[in-house]
Design an enzyme around this catalytic site. Sequence first.
Site, PDB file in Angstrom:
ATOM      1  CB  SER A  24      -0.976   0.006   1.175  1.00 22.01           C
ATOM      2  OG  SER A  24      -1.960  -0.974   0.964  1.00 22.01           O
ATOM      3  CB  THR A  69      -3.958  -4.211   6.754  1.00 22.50           C
ATOM      4  OG1 THR A  69      -4.008  -5.474   6.089  1.00 22.50           O
ATOM      5  CG2 THR A  69      -2.593  -4.013   7.392  1.00 22.50           C
ATOM      6  CE  LYS A  73      -8.610  -5.319   6.133  1.00 23.23           C
ATOM      7  NZ  LYS A  73      -8.949  -5.850   4.812  1.00 23.23           N
ATOM      8  CG  ASN A  94     -10.681  -0.853   3.983  1.00 23.25           C
ATOM      9  OD1 ASN A  94     -11.547   0.002   4.103  1.00 23.25           O
ATOM     10  ND2 ASN A  94     -10.191  -1.200   2.812  1.00 23.25           N
ATOM     11  CG  ASP A 109     -11.293  -4.602   2.192  1.00 20.13           C
ATOM     12  OD1 ASP A 109     -10.343  -4.098   1.560  1.00 20.13           O
ATOM     13  OD2 ASP A 109     -11.180  -4.988   3.375  1.00 20.13           O
ATOM     14  CE1 TYR A 234      -0.941  -9.241  -3.014  1.00 18.98           C
ATOM     15  CE2 TYR A 234      -3.270  -9.214  -2.440  1.00 18.98           C
ATOM     16  CZ  TYR A 234      -1.958  -8.965  -2.107  1.00 18.98           C
ATOM     17  OH  TYR A 234      -1.646  -8.445  -0.887  1.00 18.98           O
TER      18      TYR A 234
HETATM   19  P1  NAP Z   1     -10.378 -15.662   6.772  1.00 20.53           P
HETATM   20  O1  NAP Z   1     -11.071 -14.640   7.620  1.00 20.53           O
HETATM   21  O2  NAP Z   1      -9.380 -16.592   7.369  1.00 20.53           O
HETATM   22  O3  NAP Z   1     -11.533 -16.530   6.068  1.00 20.53           O
HETATM   23  C1  NAP Z   1     -11.310 -17.652   5.242  1.00 20.53           C
HETATM   24  C2  NAP Z   1     -12.376 -18.683   5.547  1.00 20.53           C
HETATM   25  O4  NAP Z   1     -12.285 -19.734   4.570  1.00 20.53           O
HETATM   26  C3  NAP Z   1     -12.197 -19.361   6.917  1.00 20.53           C
HETATM   27  O5  NAP Z   1     -13.449 -19.505   7.547  1.00 20.53           O
HETATM   28  C4  NAP Z   1     -11.603 -20.715   6.537  1.00 20.53           C
HETATM   29  O6  NAP Z   1     -11.852 -21.715   7.491  1.00 20.53           O
HETATM   30  C5  NAP Z   1     -12.333 -20.989   5.248  1.00 20.53           C
HETATM   31  N1  NAP Z   1     -11.718 -22.025   4.404  1.00 20.53           N
HETATM   32  C6  NAP Z   1     -10.433 -22.451   4.396  1.00 20.53           C
HETATM   33  N2  NAP Z   1     -10.270 -23.411   3.454  1.00 20.53           N
HETATM   34  C7  NAP Z   1     -11.479 -23.598   2.879  1.00 20.53           C
HETATM   35  C8  NAP Z   1     -11.958 -24.450   1.836  1.00 20.53           C
HETATM   36  N3  NAP Z   1     -11.140 -25.313   1.203  1.00 20.53           N
HETATM   37  N4  NAP Z   1     -13.261 -24.379   1.494  1.00 20.53           N
HETATM   38  C9  NAP Z   1     -14.103 -23.522   2.124  1.00 20.53           C
HETATM   39  N5  NAP Z   1     -13.708 -22.711   3.126  1.00 20.53           N
HETATM   40  C10 NAP Z   1     -12.416 -22.730   3.492  1.00 20.53           C
HETATM   41  O7  NAP Z   1      -9.630 -14.943   5.561  1.00 20.53           O
HETATM   42  P2  NAP Z   1     -10.029 -13.557   4.843  1.00 20.53           P
HETATM   43  O8  NAP Z   1      -9.420 -12.433   5.556  1.00 20.53           O
HETATM   44  O9  NAP Z   1     -11.501 -13.564   4.588  1.00 20.53           O
HETATM   45  O10 NAP Z   1      -9.216 -13.712   3.477  1.00 20.53           O
HETATM   46  C11 NAP Z   1      -9.538 -14.733   2.549  1.00 20.53           C
HETATM   47  C12 NAP Z   1      -8.628 -14.632   1.328  1.00 20.53           C
HETATM   48  O11 NAP Z   1      -8.875 -13.406   0.656  1.00 20.53           O
HETATM   49  C13 NAP Z   1      -7.131 -14.656   1.659  1.00 20.53           C
HETATM   50  O12 NAP Z   1      -6.472 -15.382   0.657  1.00 20.53           O
HETATM   51  C14 NAP Z   1      -6.750 -13.194   1.589  1.00 20.53           C
HETATM   52  O13 NAP Z   1      -5.378 -13.024   1.254  1.00 20.53           O
HETATM   53  C15 NAP Z   1      -7.643 -12.719   0.462  1.00 20.53           C
HETATM   54  N6  NAP Z   1      -7.929 -11.274   0.507  1.00 20.53           N
HETATM   55  C16 NAP Z   1      -7.616 -10.541  -0.577  1.00 20.53           C
HETATM   56  C17 NAP Z   1      -7.870  -9.197  -0.590  1.00 20.53           C
HETATM   57  C18 NAP Z   1      -7.530  -8.395  -1.814  1.00 20.53           C
HETATM   58  O14 NAP Z   1      -7.546  -7.160  -1.750  1.00 20.53           O
HETATM   59  N7  NAP Z   1      -7.244  -9.027  -2.923  1.00 20.53           N
HETATM   60  C19 NAP Z   1      -8.458  -8.580   0.527  1.00 20.53           C
HETATM   61  C20 NAP Z   1      -8.776  -9.368   1.635  1.00 20.53           C
HETATM   62  C21 NAP Z   1      -8.498 -10.725   1.610  1.00 20.53           C
HETATM   63  P3  NAP Z   1     -10.639 -22.098   8.512  1.00 20.53           P
HETATM   64  O15 NAP Z   1     -10.366 -20.847   9.277  1.00 20.53           O
HETATM   65  O16 NAP Z   1     -11.197 -23.212   9.321  1.00 20.53           O
HETATM   66  O17 NAP Z   1      -9.471 -22.495   7.634  1.00 20.53           O
END
Ligand code: NAP
Length: 290
Positions: A24, A69, A73, A94, A109, A234
């Site tokens: 960022s 971040t 959040k 955020n 977001d 990404y």
């Molecule tokens: P999070 O709060 O950890 O949520 C992910 C959820 O997915 C958790 O409940 C997890 O369960 C579940 N999960 C894990 N493996 C799974 C599967 N195979 N099938 C179904 N559900 C599953 O993470 P988050 O903050 O929402 O972020 C999620 C993803 O988005 C990350 O890769 C992050 O880097 C990305 N992201 C990208 C941006 C962007 O700007 N591009 C912004 C925010 C987030 P468990 O906890 O039990 O594993």
Amino acid sequence: MHNKINGSTKVIALFGNPIEHTASPGMQNAAIMKLGCNFVYLPFLVNRAKIANAVESLRAMHFAGANITVPFKEAVVPYLDKLTEEAKLIGAVNTIKNDNGQLIGHNTDGPGFIEALKAANKKFTPKKKKIVIIGAGGAARAIGVALAQRKTKQIVFADVQEEKARNLAYIIKSKLNVDAKGMSPNTQQFYDLAGEADVIVNATPVGMSPRTTECPLSNISIIHPRQFIVDLIYNPAQTKFLRLAHHLGAKTMNGLGMLLYQGVLAFEIFTGEKAPVAVMKKALLQAVKA
Ligand code: NAP
């Protein structure tokens, strides 16, 4: 940053922990330089137990605001004066704008995700679309709220923690009056709904470096060329999920656009200026590759 830091320079902070890999500052300072506005964007590694003090420092030191971040959040919410409707529904912030001592919490977001979809596919509108979101964590909630606010037809959340998916679907249904379902991804019902979806989004960390050989869908054959397949990851730029979807003829998009546009919208909130998107994109690509 601005060409010259002086007594009038306004500071925009980024609070996180860890923070060293953030892209960022590169993106935001490139925009500040381009417009020549008198701001500077700086990352701060915040002690996990001291987030309340960090938020209060925005007021104490007249910062213009802060991006927030992982993992803060949700934690910042109780210390703010006001939340936008979107941030209230998401339950996470955020972007904090310091409006003459009033701290206002935004969440860019979800809207950033929508802007990224539109930038990747000019004809795209969320209206009347069926969306499947794999994962029901913070990112899924932000994009689910943004899609529902724009009157999408149906959202299906599928999480290994089924209860989490059901709860999120309940919030979307009860607060935004959009058809939403929550379920486990390991069911025939899920695969039937995924096959009918216009858009499938991976909002789990499955496929992220170093787990690059993993894919969040075990039965990839439901994907077809009329679908738009999105991965919020990404790094790598093309996950296994996106590679397989591309081979099956679907249009694909990674998470870089969401990262870019959440920053674009935050920049506009902080500065009141129209963000130079091309400059920010170039800086973001450089920062991500570094
Ligand atoms: P999070 O709060 O950890 O949520 C992910 C959820 O997915 C958790 O409940 C997890 O369960 C579940 N999960 C894990 N493996 C799974 C599967 N195979 N099938 C179904 N559900 C599953 O993470 P988050 O903050 O929402 O972020 C999620 C993803 O988005 C990350 O890769 C992050 O880097 C990305 N992201 C990208 C941006 C962007 O700007 N591009 C912004 C925010 C987030 P468990 O906890 O039990 O594993």
